[in-house]
Design a protein around this motif. Structure first.
Motif, PDB file in Angstrom:
ATOM      1  N   LEU A  53      17.416   5.385  32.230  1.00 27.33           N
ATOM      2  CA  LEU A  53      18.676   4.705  32.530  1.00 27.33           C
ATOM      3  C   LEU A  53      18.624   4.058  33.909  1.00 27.33           C
ATOM      4  CD1 LEU A  53      21.542   4.035  31.692  1.00 27.33           C
ATOM      5  CD2 LEU A  53      22.277   6.281  32.521  1.00 27.33           C
ATOM      6  N   LEU A  54      18.035   4.758  34.878  1.00 32.10           N
ATOM      7  CA  LEU A  54      17.916   4.211  36.225  1.00 32.10           C
ATOM      8  C   LEU A  54      16.983   2.995  36.244  1.00 32.10           C
ATOM      9  CD1 LEU A  54      18.868   4.796  39.133  1.00 32.10           C
ATOM     10  CD2 LEU A  54      16.802   6.160  39.450  1.00 32.10           C
ATOM     11  N   PHE A  55      15.905   3.070  35.472  1.00 28.76           N
ATOM     12  CA  PHE A  55      14.949   1.969  35.387  1.00 28.76           C
ATOM     13  C   PHE A  55      15.610   0.723  34.800  1.00 28.76           C
ATOM     14  CE2 PHE A  55      11.544  -0.302  33.052  1.00 28.76           C
ATOM     15  CZ  PHE A  55      10.670  -0.552  34.096  1.00 28.76           C
ATOM     16  N   VAL A  56      16.341   0.897  33.711  1.00 27.51           N
ATOM     17  CA  VAL A  56      17.012  -0.242  33.079  1.00 27.51           C
ATOM     18  C   VAL A  56      18.110  -0.787  33.988  1.00 27.51           C
ATOM     19  CG1 VAL A  56      18.443  -0.943  31.122  1.00 27.51           C
ATOM     20  CG2 VAL A  56      16.447   0.500  30.745  1.00 27.51           C
ATOM     21  N   SER A  57      18.817   0.103  34.700  1.00 28.10           N
ATOM     22  CA  SER A  57      19.851  -0.355  35.632  1.00 28.10           C
ATOM     23  C   SER A  57      19.259  -1.232  36.720  1.00 28.10           C
ATOM     24  CB  SER A  57      20.563   0.855  36.259  1.00 28.10           C
ATOM     25  OG  SER A  57      21.256   1.600  35.282  1.00 28.10           O
ATOM     26  N   GLY A  58      18.075  -0.847  37.216  1.00 31.44           N
ATOM     27  CA  GLY A  58      17.417  -1.672  38.219  1.00 31.44           C
ATOM     28  C   GLY A  58      17.043  -3.038  37.684  1.00 31.44           C
ATOM     29  N   LEU A  59      16.451  -3.075  36.488  1.00 29.31           N
ATOM     30  CA  LEU A  59      16.093  -4.355  35.880  1.00 29.31           C
ATOM     31  C   LEU A  59      17.328  -5.211  35.609  1.00 29.31           C
ATOM     32  CD1 LEU A  59      13.334  -3.349  33.264  1.00 29.31           C
ATOM     33  CD2 LEU A  59      13.007  -4.464  35.488  1.00 29.31           C
ATOM     34  N   SER A  60      18.381  -4.593  35.081  1.00 27.32           N
ATOM     35  CA  SER A  60      19.610  -5.335  34.752  1.00 27.32           C
ATOM     36  C   SER A  60      20.275  -5.885  36.011  1.00 27.32           C
ATOM     37  CB  SER A  60      20.580  -4.427  33.996  1.00 27.32           C
ATOM     38  OG  SER A  60      20.008  -3.962  32.791  1.00 27.32           O
ATOM     39  N   THR A  61      20.213  -5.125  37.100  1.00 25.93           N
ATOM     40  CA  THR A  61      20.765  -5.604  38.367  1.00 25.93           C
ATOM     41  C   THR A  61      20.009  -6.831  38.863  1.00 25.93           C
ATOM     42  OG1 THR A  61      21.470  -3.352  38.958  1.00 25.93           O
ATOM     43  CG2 THR A  61      21.280  -4.955  40.750  1.00 25.93           C
ATOM     44  N   LEU A  62      18.689  -6.810  38.736  1.00 25.24           N
ATOM     45  CA  LEU A  62      17.892  -7.986  39.117  1.00 25.24           C
ATOM     46  C   LEU A  62      18.226  -9.184  38.245  1.00 25.24           C
ATOM     47  CD1 LEU A  62      14.367  -6.417  39.804  1.00 25.24           C
ATOM     48  CD2 LEU A  62      16.009  -7.271  41.488  1.00 25.24           C
ATOM     49  N   PHE A  63      18.339  -8.958  36.943  1.00 14.76           N
ATOM     50  CA  PHE A  63      18.709 -10.055  36.037  1.00 14.76           C
ATOM     51  C   PHE A  63      20.061 -10.646  36.425  1.00 14.76           C
ATOM     52  CE2 PHE A  63      16.044  -7.919  32.487  1.00 14.76           C
ATOM     53  CZ  PHE A  63      14.911  -8.590  32.934  1.00 14.76           C
ATOM     54  N   GLN A  64      21.026  -9.762  36.734  1.00 24.32           N
ATOM     55  CA  GLN A  64      22.373 -10.212  37.062  1.00 24.32           C
ATOM     56  C   GLN A  64      22.390 -11.000  38.372  1.00 24.32           C
ATOM     57  OE1 GLN A  64      25.835 -10.946  35.673  1.00 24.32           O
ATOM     58  NE2 GLN A  64      24.816  -9.229  34.658  1.00 24.32           N
ATOM     59  N   SER A  65      21.593 -10.583  39.350  1.00 22.23           N
ATOM     60  CA  SER A  65      21.618 -11.246  40.653  1.00 22.23           C
ATOM     61  C   SER A  65      20.846 -12.570  40.635  1.00 22.23           C
ATOM     62  CB  SER A  65      21.035 -10.325  41.730  1.00 22.23           C
ATOM     63  OG  SER A  65      19.661 -10.077  41.506  1.00 22.23           O
ATOM     64  N   PHE A  66      19.848 -12.684  39.785  1.00 20.03           N
ATOM     65  CA  PHE A  66      19.061 -13.918  39.720  1.00 20.03           C
ATOM     66  C   PHE A  66      19.567 -14.889  38.657  1.00 20.03           C
ATOM     67  CE2 PHE A  66      15.729 -11.372  41.872  1.00 20.03           C
ATOM     68  CZ  PHE A  66      15.403 -12.273  42.884  1.00 20.03           C
ATOM     69  N   LEU A  67      19.952 -14.377  37.479  1.00 17.67           N
ATOM     70  CA  LEU A  67      20.251 -15.238  36.339  1.00 17.67           C
ATOM     71  C   LEU A  67      21.656 -15.073  35.782  1.00 17.67           C
ATOM     72  CD1 LEU A  67      16.859 -14.670  34.458  1.00 17.67           C
ATOM     73  CD2 LEU A  67      17.476 -16.644  35.871  1.00 17.67           C
ATOM     74  N   GLY A  68      22.350 -14.006  36.159  1.00 25.84           N
ATOM     75  CA  GLY A  68      23.687 -13.749  35.635  1.00 25.84           C
ATOM     76  C   GLY A  68      24.758 -14.420  36.476  1.00 25.84           C
ATOM     77  N   THR A  69      25.721 -13.634  36.929  1.00 26.78           N
ATOM     78  CA  THR A  69      26.791 -14.197  37.769  1.00 26.78           C
ATOM     79  C   THR A  69      26.289 -14.585  39.142  1.00 26.78           C
ATOM     80  OG1 THR A  69      27.399 -12.001  38.567  1.00 26.78           O
ATOM     81  CG2 THR A  69      28.551 -12.826  36.611  1.00 26.78           C
ATOM     82  N   ARG A  70      25.170 -13.977  39.592  1.00 29.64           N
ATOM     83  CA  ARG A  70      24.604 -14.172  40.935  1.00 29.64           C
ATOM     84  C   ARG A  70      25.502 -13.559  42.002  1.00 29.64           C
ATOM     85  NH1 ARG A  70      21.058 -18.164  43.142  1.00 29.64           N
ATOM     86  NH2 ARG A  70      19.856 -16.254  43.218  1.00 29.64           N
ATOM     87  N   LEU A  71      26.457 -12.757  41.624  1.00 27.79           N
ATOM     88  CA  LEU A  71      27.287 -12.010  42.566  1.00 27.79           C
ATOM     89  C   LEU A  71      26.539 -10.759  43.020  1.00 27.79           C
ATOM     90  CD1 LEU A  71      30.707 -12.269  40.723  1.00 27.79           C
ATOM     91  CD2 LEU A  71      30.221 -13.198  42.997  1.00 27.79           C
ATOM     92  N   PRO A  72      26.923 -10.167  44.145  1.00 30.47           N
ATOM     93  CA  PRO A  72      26.301  -8.905  44.586  1.00 30.47           C
ATOM     94  C   PRO A  72      26.775  -7.728  43.742  1.00 30.47           C
ATOM     95  CG  PRO A  72      28.017  -9.553  46.132  1.00 30.47           C
ATOM     96  CD  PRO A  72      27.878 -10.689  45.156  1.00 30.47           C
ATOM     97  N   ILE A  73      26.357  -7.712  42.495  1.00 28.34           N
ATOM     98  CA  ILE A  73      26.804  -6.734  41.504  1.00 28.34           C
ATOM     99  C   ILE A  73      25.652  -5.802  41.158  1.00 28.34           C
ATOM    100  CG2 ILE A  73      27.417  -6.487  39.058  1.00 28.34           C
ATOM    101  CD1 ILE A  73      29.792  -7.292  40.561  1.00 28.34           C
ATOM    102  N   VAL A  74      25.952  -4.510  41.062  1.00 24.96           N
ATOM    103  CA  VAL A  74      24.991  -3.524  40.577  1.00 24.96           C
ATOM    104  C   VAL A  74      25.362  -3.165  39.141  1.00 24.96           C
ATOM    105  CG1 VAL A  74      24.086  -1.180  40.863  1.00 24.96           C
ATOM    106  CG2 VAL A  74      24.516  -2.600  42.875  1.00 24.96           C
ATOM    107  N   VAL A  75      24.388  -3.090  38.267  1.00 20.33           N
ATOM    108  CA  VAL A  75      24.618  -2.757  36.855  1.00 20.33           C
ATOM    109  C   VAL A  75      24.209  -1.309  36.621  1.00 20.33           C
ATOM    110  CG1 VAL A  75      24.030  -3.315  34.464  1.00 20.33           C
ATOM    111  CG2 VAL A  75      24.215  -5.147  36.170  1.00 20.33           C
ATOM    112  N   VAL A  76      25.111  -0.535  36.007  1.00 16.33           N
ATOM    113  CA  VAL A  76      24.857   0.893  35.754  1.00 16.33           C
ATOM    114  C   VAL A  76      25.218   1.230  34.314  1.00 16.33           C
ATOM    115  CG1 VAL A  76      25.225   1.589  38.155  1.00 16.33           C
ATOM    116  CG2 VAL A  76      27.182   1.498  36.582  1.00 16.33           C
ATOM    117  N   GLY A  77      25.022   2.490  33.949  1.00 18.51           N
ATOM    118  CA  GLY A  77      25.428   2.945  32.625  1.00 18.51           C
ATOM    119  C   GLY A  77      26.941   2.948  32.478  1.00 18.51           C
ATOM    120  N   SER A  78      27.412   2.730  31.268  1.00 13.08           N
ATOM    121  CA  SER A  78      28.849   2.623  31.015  1.00 13.08           C
ATOM    122  C   SER A  78      29.408   3.922  30.424  1.00 13.08           C
ATOM    123  CB  SER A  78      29.129   1.466  30.054  1.00 13.08           C
ATOM    124  OG  SER A  78      30.486   1.436  29.670  1.00 13.08           O
TER     125      SER A  78
END
Length: 504
Positions: A53-78
């Protein structure tokens, strides 16, 4: 040659990123700790799921910051996925397995299949622009309860979780408030130190205090639940986590698919879209960006779906959402840097692979993390109220929409929560429809947003005067990406990708 100032700023960014990483551990440890034992897994399986879960959260955070909203957002489990996942675990098709590990693996594969289906739904909502079209109906008035309940609706992760070990949690929240709010008034410095790094100071002191209590005989004769919440040596992660482990696809086997499970899992995917959108608005506010254009929100929603897909492929028992607590940290530190968030994603990936070191930090007692939540969630709640400056509070329609959406946002989820814990699912045989209803209407953010939006659309769009009362005249210029030249500064994709994937 690097100057002293550049080294200082780099060190500061690393420390700030590490703070964001520490915050992700709360929900990352909590969800597998609840789910994995029900599946039949032990501490070794729990440690592997936390790493994944931590590994995927790290990857998802990178995706979000580079290709998603580009906001300073951290992605975690829901947290929203707990009810459907629990429903899958309790399914009769898994009760026939007597070996705990086999039941764990079979259940995990069923959860993975449902997550893959939910990911397809969420990605389609985002990338096809369906969520963009829905978000365009919002106004500052409907955004107020929407964003406010994004933080306020997580109250059950605050003091109730803190009170599971009040002798550790209460000093933690007192330390957090004192260091971040009062200490800078008495100790002056050229640069903000105590408020900016209050997470590190508070966690270190409270954790040391918890370790001191653990090393004594204070908890020797306490109930097992108290020892699990309070002691620093009961997480069961350090001893079971391997030194190095790389989470990989289908590590539990190929996903299995069930139509009912897939349909149920779409409900928390929808709730996650609601809650993440509120977090996006809050992050934009604290990051000093323009209000997020609907097309950018939809793009971010699509990449959240990719995160859910990764969770389903690797096997992490839950979906993804934008982290509310990390947005609160943006307000506390007054640093809305995308680079800091990317550094925190690097920490997540590093400590998920070098698991023994990550397990050390993951063994922080959850009441200490809950103490941090009490402060950080309040920041997100308050930023929702800041949108009131664009509304006319002398209008009785405005007062009604605000008051009614706030009241129903509290009252309706409480009703469903009482019936959920009172055995309503058992009485209704935990059916497909009942689980979908529970997931949607136990979300304070979703209920408050839907109620506010309904009355906003039906009562406040009649003429120019009512539209002005809800701040729509100011808000409409942000509904299209090209309507404000500053949007490119905050939301444009890197490497000139906007030419190939233009925002509308």
């Amino acid at each position: 040659m690097f100057s002293f100032s550049s080294i200082f700023y780099a060190a500061e960014a690393i420390l700030l990123g590490f703070q964001h990483y520490l915050l992700t551990l709360g929900i990352t440890v909590l969800i597998p700790s609840i789910i994995v034992p029900q599946m039949g897994g032990g501490n070794a399986e729990k440690a592997t799921v936390i790493q994944s879960l931590l590994f995927v959260s790290g990857l998802s955070t990178l995706f979000q910051s580079f290709l998603g909203t580009r906001l300073p957002i951290v992605v975690v489990g829901s947290y929203a996925y707990l009810i459907p996942v629990t429903s899958i675990i309790q399914s009769s098709r898994y009760s026939s397995y007597t070996d705990p590990y086999e039941r764990f693996v079979r259940t995990m594969r069923g959860i993975q299949g449902a997550l893959v289906a939910a990911a397809c739904f969420q990605s389609a909502m985002g990338f096809l622009g369906l969520w963009r079209n829905a978000v365009r109906f919002l106004s500052p008035l409907s955004v107020v309860p929407y964003v406010t309940f994004t933080g306020l609706g997580l109250y059950h992760l605050g003091f109730p979780m803190l009170a599971k070990c009040v002798e550790v949690g209460l000093p933690g929240v007192i330390l957090m408030v004192f260091i971040s709010q009062y200490l800078p008034r008495y100790i002056e410095s050229k640069r903000p130190i105590f408020d900016r790094f209050s997470i590190l100071f508070s966690v270190a002191i409270a954790w040391l205090f918890a370790q001191l209590l653990t090393s004594t005989t204070v908890y020797k004769y306490k109930p097992e639940n108290t020892q699990i919440s309070c002691r620093t040596d009961r997480a069961g992660l350090i001893s079971t986590a391997p030194w190095i482990y790389f989470p990989y696809p289908f590590q539990w086997g190929s996903p299995t698919f069930n139509a009912g499970d897939a349909f149920i899992m779409m409900a928390p995917a929808l709730v996650s879209l609601f809650e993440s959108t509120g977090t996006f608005f809050a992050a934009a506010r604290y990051g000093s960006a323009t209000p997020v254009p609907p097309s950018v929100i939809s793009r971010g929603a699509g990449w959240l779906g990719i995160g859910v897909l990764l969770n389903g492929v690797i096997g992490s028992v839950t979906g993804t959402t934008a982290s509310v607590e990390n947005v609160g940290l943006l307000a506390l530190t007054r640093v809305g840097s995308r680079r800091v968030i990317q550094i925190s994603a690097g920490f997540m990936i590093f400590f998920s692979i070098f698991a023994k070191f990550g397990a050390f930090f993951a063994s922080i007692p959850l009441p200490i993390v809950a103490a941090l939540y009490c402060v950080l969630f309040s920041y997100v709640s308050s930023v929702g109220l800041s949108f009131l400056q664009f509304c006319n509070l002398n209008s009785f329609k405005t007062k009604f929409i605000l008051g009614f959406s706030f009241f129903m946002g509290l009252s309706v989820p409480q009703y469903f929560r009482e019936y959920f814990h009172g055995g309503w699912r058992s009485a209704h045989h935990a059916g497909l429809f009942s689980d979908i209803i529970l997931v949607i209407f136990m979300s304070h953010t979703t209920v408050a947003a839907l109620v506010a939006l309904f009355f906003d659309l039906t009562l406040s769009r009649e003429n120019d005067e009512t539209r002005k009362d809800i701040g729509l005249n100011w808000w409409e210029r942000f509904s299209l990406y090209k309507s404000d030249v500053r949007n490119d500064e905050f939301y444009a994709l890197p490497f000139r990708l906007n030419k190939f994937f233009p925002a509308i």
